[in-house]
Design a protein around this motif. Sequence first.
Motif, mmCIF file in Angstrom:
data_model
loop_
_atom_site.group_PDB
_atom_site.id
_atom_site.type_symbol
_atom_site.label_atom_id
_atom_site.label_comp_id
_atom_site.label_asym_id
_atom_site.label_seq_id
_atom_site.Cartn_x
_atom_site.Cartn_y
_atom_site.Cartn_z
ATOM 1 N N THR A 1 35.558 34.430 19.287
ATOM 2 C CA THR A 1 36.173 35.306 18.374
ATOM 3 C C THR A 1 37.185 34.108 17.391
ATOM 4 O OG1 THR A 1 38.056 35.326 20.353
ATOM 5 C CG2 THR A 1 36.471 37.336 20.050
ATOM 6 N N PRO A 2 37.303 34.738 16.681
ATOM 7 C CA PRO A 2 38.342 33.943 15.597
ATOM 8 C C PRO A 2 40.343 33.476 15.946
ATOM 9 C CG PRO A 2 38.921 36.099 14.833
ATOM 10 C CD PRO A 2 37.474 36.129 15.698
ATOM 11 N N ASP A 3 41.087 34.193 17.067
ATOM 12 C CA ASP A 3 41.383 33.794 17.807
ATOM 13 C C ASP A 3 41.778 33.035 18.337
ATOM 14 O OD1 ASP A 3 40.532 36.197 19.067
ATOM 15 O OD2 ASP A 3 41.941 34.832 20.725
ATOM 16 N N ARG A 4 40.289 32.257 18.328
ATOM 17 C CA ARG A 4 39.892 30.408 19.390
ATOM 18 C C ARG A 4 40.914 29.794 18.946
ATOM 19 N NH1 ARG A 4 38.382 30.420 24.592
ATOM 20 N NH2 ARG A 4 37.483 32.193 25.950
ATOM 21 N N LEU A 5 40.369 29.948 17.590
ATOM 22 C CA LEU A 5 40.464 28.667 16.665
ATOM 23 C C LEU A 5 41.471 29.098 15.271
ATOM 24 C CD1 LEU A 5 36.791 29.483 15.251
ATOM 25 C CD2 LEU A 5 37.525 27.990 16.762
ATOM 26 N N ASP A 6 42.796 29.584 16.227
ATOM 27 C CA ASP A 6 43.378 29.993 15.836
ATOM 28 C C ASP A 6 44.672 28.585 14.696
ATOM 29 O OD1 ASP A 6 44.332 32.455 15.622
ATOM 30 O OD2 ASP A 6 45.461 32.635 17.050
ATOM 31 N N ASP A 7 44.142 27.211 15.517
ATOM 32 C CA ASP A 7 44.480 26.483 15.142
ATOM 33 C C ASP A 7 43.732 25.353 14.137
ATOM 34 O OD1 ASP A 7 42.951 25.895 17.265
ATOM 35 O OD2 ASP A 7 43.130 24.347 17.448
ATOM 36 N N LEU A 8 42.312 25.925 13.781
ATOM 37 C CA LEU A 8 42.353 25.351 12.401
ATOM 38 C C LEU A 8 42.602 25.982 10.791
ATOM 39 C CD1 LEU A 8 38.913 24.964 15.000
ATOM 40 C CD2 LEU A 8 40.616 23.388 14.299
ATOM 41 N N GLN A 9 42.422 25.740 10.010
ATOM 42 C CA GLN A 9 42.517 25.587 9.081
ATOM 43 C C GLN A 9 41.685 26.845 8.252
ATOM 44 O OE1 GLN A 9 43.544 22.079 7.839
ATOM 45 N NE2 GLN A 9 45.376 22.333 7.688
#
Lengths: 266, 382
Positions: B310-318
């Motif tokens: 899911t995209p929320d696990r990649l929150d810290d990436l731009q």
Amino acid sequence: MTTARGKTIFLWTLVMISVVVLSAPTLVVLGASFTAGNMITFPPQGLSLKWYASIAQATDLREAFLRSLYVALICTLVAIPVGTLAGIALAKYAVRFEKALQIYLLLPFTIPLIGSGIGLMLIFGNAGILGQLWPVGIACCVINLPFMIWAVTASAGSLDPDLELAAANCGAPPLQTFLLVTLPAVTPGVITGSLLMFILALNEFLVSLLLVDARIVTLPVQIYNSIRSIITPDLAAISVVFIGCAALAITILDRLVGLDVFLKSK
Amino acid sequence: MAVAETGLDRLAVEGPVGSTAVSVRNVNMVFGDYRAVDDASFDLQEGKFLTILGPSGSGKTTLLRMIAGFQAPTSGEIAINGIPVGHVPPNKRSIGMVFQKLALFPHMTAAQNVAFPLKMRRFDARTIPARVAKYLDLVKLGGFANRRIHELSGGQQQRIAIARALVFEPDLLLLDEPLAALDRKLREEMQLEFRRIQRELGVTTINVTHDQREALVVSDEIIVMDKGRIQQNAKPSATYRQPSNSFVAGFIGVTNFLSGSVTDVTDSEVAFIAGTQPLCGRWVATDVRPSAGQSVKGAVRAEQIRVAATPDRLDDLQTTVAGSVMDVIFEGERVVYEVRLASLQDATIRVFDHDPSQHAEFEAGARVFVGWNARDVLVFAE
Ligand SMILES: Nc1ncnc2c1ncn2[C@@H]1O[C@H](COP(=O)(O)OP(=O)(O)OP(=O)(O)O)[C@@H](O)[C@H]1O
Ligand SMILES: [Mg+2]
């Protein structure tokens, strides 16, 4: 599986046939030499060494044999430096007259020996050296040299070209590189070639026949002269001595460099 | 581990700047109409370990042979310790070389091979045996002095070749892919061995390889070559992190290229659009500036990309992009995913996942999201 097995059987059959065919004359002559009778026959009639005793007594045969050894020695001594240098040059450098050299290398198969023999006879006659023994050695060398060159070229061709660069890198000037690295690396080829030259010169008949006179006959010519009158078992015995010489040469080869070097694709 | 160690040691070794051991100036080598080495120039400081890295046929061996003196450059100049060597034959140069196929002398024993350079270079005969013994010990073959070359294993022959190259204490050591023929484990052992010996003796070394891992592990400096030209000359970390062009970026590591055209240029960043996907990255070349509409490609390494369900696990990436897993390659210490990105014109990228236990392990066909930071995207002109 079965095809591999069939192939093996087929190969072995071929090998056995070749062995029998190749060795039959040797075995026959070997048997005939031990006969006790006065006729050359196979199988021999009784067993005795009397024909060996007889050739040991026959001074003409013995002297002819020594002359043949001398001729073979001269031939080999000349062939070693000439053949080695030519072989290395041919393997390593883009030699200028490569085409001409290759034709020369094929000569032993294309020119009948009688042709070369007559040519040499004319040359030696003009030079006024006919009737001496050493020119016969030179003649054998000229005719058989391609075998020597081949043996050396095969050795030099399988040489790693980096070996000489490595020697230079170690600080060896060109002459040292040649003497200490290139030459030892082609030694197996030189030894093979030398023994081949020796045996070929020892057995050389046609050319000797043209170049010798009655005082300096070599062994093959002596044998030829004898069979023109009568074929006695002493000729079988002398043939066995010949075969013994060849076997000795092979043994030396094996001791010096190991036969496996040649039996493997080197 | 090994990288970290050499990294520390490198700091320790770098004291005062040494003098220039090798200097190559505008060297060209032309065979017929083929330019095998094209205008190569570099300097190497004394005591350094330089690796020349490049694909097959890029001119590495040719360059090394010119330094060793086996071939004269078509033009240009090579100097060793400040002295031009154009007219010095190979046997008068103080260079030890380990050949790709070793080129040990087959008719000599191990000890005779090692003694050969000493004899040829006229060392005092009384000192030769002791010196040979010392160098056989150095390569840990003290007990093998009287073995013939063919009685030694591949790795042992390798070490005899090293001893032969080092025994006369040359100014320069050249290694032409001597490890290429070894199996991986032995190769990695020998790489560290080279490094140990090189550091122990402090000899300036030029090593040729096309194994990028070897280059990164053992070198002080790396020259990357392609088509006869030097593409980059830098420290290993710089070669890896700041490749000077897209060839170097693609040659070292596993790199994904995303092609697009420039939309906007700020001081440090370039915005570009690949397919329908807006992307951002760093412009690497310092001499030219990108302009809007220019074709570019962004390079991002497989280990800089993360993958999640899911995209929320990649929150810290731009940047996050949706994709589908095409292939899963299990490599032991990591899993490699090949992910197709629909918004990038179905470009397939490779992603490393070093810690599958933390994430879901995806199967082929799974819908996933991949993400990265803009600073990890290096943008090059197409
Ligand atoms: N003596 C020569 N004559 C003609 N072309 C040559 C010669 N030596 C090398 N070349 C060519 O020069 C190019 C570079 O060769 P080189 O051996 O330097 O490559 P390399 O980088 O060492 O490659 P590899 O990694 O495969 O060893 C190659 O295309 C090769 O074919
Ligand atoms: Mg090469």
